[in-house]
Design a protein around this motif. Structure first.
Motif, mmCIF file in Angstrom:
data_model
loop_
_atom_site.group_PDB
_atom_site.id
_atom_site.type_symbol
_atom_site.label_atom_id
_atom_site.label_comp_id
_atom_site.label_asym_id
_atom_site.label_seq_id
_atom_site.Cartn_x
_atom_site.Cartn_y
_atom_site.Cartn_z
ATOM 1 N N ARG A 182 -6.819 2.586 -3.807
ATOM 2 C CA ARG A 182 -6.032 1.538 -3.562
ATOM 3 C C ARG A 182 -5.591 0.531 -2.277
ATOM 4 O O ARG A 182 -5.069 -0.243 -3.190
ATOM 5 N N ALA A 183 -5.862 1.495 -1.674
ATOM 6 C CA ALA A 183 -5.590 0.396 -0.632
ATOM 7 C C ALA A 183 -6.518 0.059 -0.313
ATOM 8 O O ALA A 183 -6.462 -1.514 0.002
ATOM 9 N N SER A 190 -7.981 4.724 1.039
ATOM 10 C CA SER A 190 -7.921 4.969 -0.210
ATOM 11 C C SER A 190 -8.358 4.114 -0.903
ATOM 12 O O SER A 190 -8.583 2.832 -0.254
ATOM 13 N N ALA A 216 -8.267 -2.001 -2.960
ATOM 14 C CA ALA A 216 -8.258 -2.934 -4.186
ATOM 15 C C ALA A 216 -6.589 -3.851 -3.787
ATOM 16 O O ALA A 216 -7.288 -4.348 -3.997
ATOM 17 N N LEU A 217 -5.457 -3.555 -3.012
ATOM 18 C CA LEU A 217 -4.424 -3.811 -2.857
ATOM 19 C C LEU A 217 -5.305 -4.898 -1.955
ATOM 20 O O LEU A 217 -4.899 -6.489 -1.727
ATOM 21 N N ILE A 276 0.963 -1.128 -0.245
ATOM 22 C CA ILE A 276 -0.271 -0.140 0.540
ATOM 23 C C ILE A 276 0.685 1.287 -0.061
ATOM 24 O O ILE A 276 0.460 1.727 -0.631
ATOM 25 N N THR A 321 5.261 -2.984 -5.595
ATOM 26 C CA THR A 321 4.255 -3.611 -4.621
ATOM 27 C C THR A 321 4.115 -4.777 -5.171
ATOM 28 O O THR A 321 2.527 -6.066 -4.291
ATOM 29 N N THR A 360 -14.004 3.436 3.351
ATOM 30 C CA THR A 360 -13.411 3.880 1.554
ATOM 31 C C THR A 360 -13.926 4.762 1.463
ATOM 32 O O THR A 360 -13.975 5.181 0.276
ATOM 33 N N ALA A 396 5.980 0.227 -9.162
ATOM 34 C CA ALA A 396 5.170 -1.591 -9.972
ATOM 35 C C ALA A 396 5.666 -2.967 -9.227
ATOM 36 O O ALA A 396 4.374 -3.496 -8.910
#
Length: 360
Positions: free
Chosen positions: A244-245, A242, A247-248, A66, A74, A236, A71
């Motif tokens: 992104r967090a 976020s 989704a991860l 996160i 990650t 969320t 990329a």
């Protein structure tokens, strides 16, 4: 831990002929019980260290992913998180078999540290898995963990596996929306308990309502998972967490589910079509993949010895490799025991695919 004090008794190959389907390999069953008597005590250091050490690495890797702006880094951290949280999550299988007097506090700690954060409380598996191990129910329509996949059309196999990526959405729906609503809508509650409260593969299975101490544990575990689900969804939606967090996190949960579904696909041969089987035939319909690597990645916590586990379901996961060594040394090739041993994940996937193609 495994002990080397008991030497396996070598059997002359002439003593044992391959048992016919439907009959019991009584010598295999006797040796399995006799040679593993000293292997049934769970090692607390192994359980606590392995499970929560894996979880700590998994959560740290997820947080690192996160925070990362690279990329490739990650992706690497997400892979580490999936593998280690998958290992930690699979202790849910041990929880269903443990004598909890021998490992006090482990189930509670697992649900706090792993079950609730991953929306995977142990009540989803406790009780369900015992039915799968029943001699009367294994492989029949009453088995919540069995489908005759080898008899089904080939396209069902990838669908069975890939469907696991929907796990995060299903868990958020179950614990973040429908579960809390069902607490105030009794008709919905009955549906949730019967149809959406079990880690099952057999959609025809209807779960009975819990009773006694198990019902009380269920309520607490469900509430904890719902708090996590609602908190993640709310934060969320409010922009606190976020996208992104979010989704991860979903990606890691989906990855854990996909790995587990792939392992499930080869845990059995899935060749029974509803008949009641002998214990020996249940063993033959299950699989061992003794090679340590890469088996420890896709079938950790002893699950690469799944057939042996069906012979000795109360044996702790860390004892299975030693039990396999003893039985392999003691039993001849004419025994049923070697018939459940396979070389790799790929071998089993190919075998299942070919079995399905031959029938269609």
């Amino acid at each position: 831990m495994a002990s080397a004090t008991i030497a396996p008794r070598k059997i002359d190959k002439t003593m044992l002929l391959a048992p016919a389907p439907g009959s019991e390999d009584k010598e295999m069953l006797r040796q399995a019980a006799m040679l593993t008597r000293d292997l049934h005590t769970p090692n607390p250091v192994m359980y606590w260290g392995d499970c929560f050490g894996s979880a700590a690495i998994g959560y740290a890797a997820l947080l690192g992913a996160i925070a990362s702006g690279n990329a490739w880094l990650t992706a690497a951290l997400v892979l580490v998180s999936i593998l280690t949280l998958y290992r930690a999550a699979l202790f849910i299988h041990e929880i269903t078999h443990l004598d909890h007097r021998k490992l006090p506090g482990f189930r509670l700690a697992w649900n706090i540290g792993i079950g609730a954060p991953l929306m995977l409380p142990s009540f989803l598996y406790e009780g369900i898995h015992a039915v799968h191990h029943s001699r009367a129910h294994y492989g029949t329509e009453r088995d919540p963990e069995y489908l005759p996949l080898a008899h089904m059309r080939p396209w069902t196999l990838p669908l069975f596996t890939i469907g696991a990526v929907a796990m995060p959405a299903l868990m958020f729906l179950r614990f973040g929306i429908l579960g809390p609503l069902s607490w105030v809508i009794p008709p919905l509650r009955r549906v949730i308990v019967e149809r959406f409260s079990a880690l099952e593969v057999n959609a025809a299975y209807h779960r009975p309502a819990p009773e006694g101490d198990f019902a009380r544990r269920w309520k607490v575990q469900e509430a904890a998972a719902s708090v996590v689900a609602v908190t993640i969804l709310a934060t969320t939606a409010l922009g606190i967490l976020s996208l992104r967090a979010f989704a991860l996190y979903c990606g890691v949960v989906a990855g854990v589910a996909l790995l587990n579904q792939t392992r499930t696909l080869v845990a059995h041969l899935w060749e029974n079509d509803g008949e009641q089987l002998s214990l020996t035939d249940q063993y033959r319909d299950s699989t061992n993949v003794p090679a340590a690597f890469p088996g420890v990645l896709w079938a950790p916590v002893g699950l690469r010895f799944h057939a042996l586990h069906h012979l000795l379901p109360r044996l702790p996961y860390h004892s299975l490799p030693e039990a396999h060594r003893r039985l392999s040394a003691a039993l001849p090739e004419t025994s049923a025991y070697p018939q459940a041993n396979y070389g790799s994940l790929g071998t089993l996937l190919k075998r299942l695919g070919m079995a399905s193609l031959r029938r269609h």
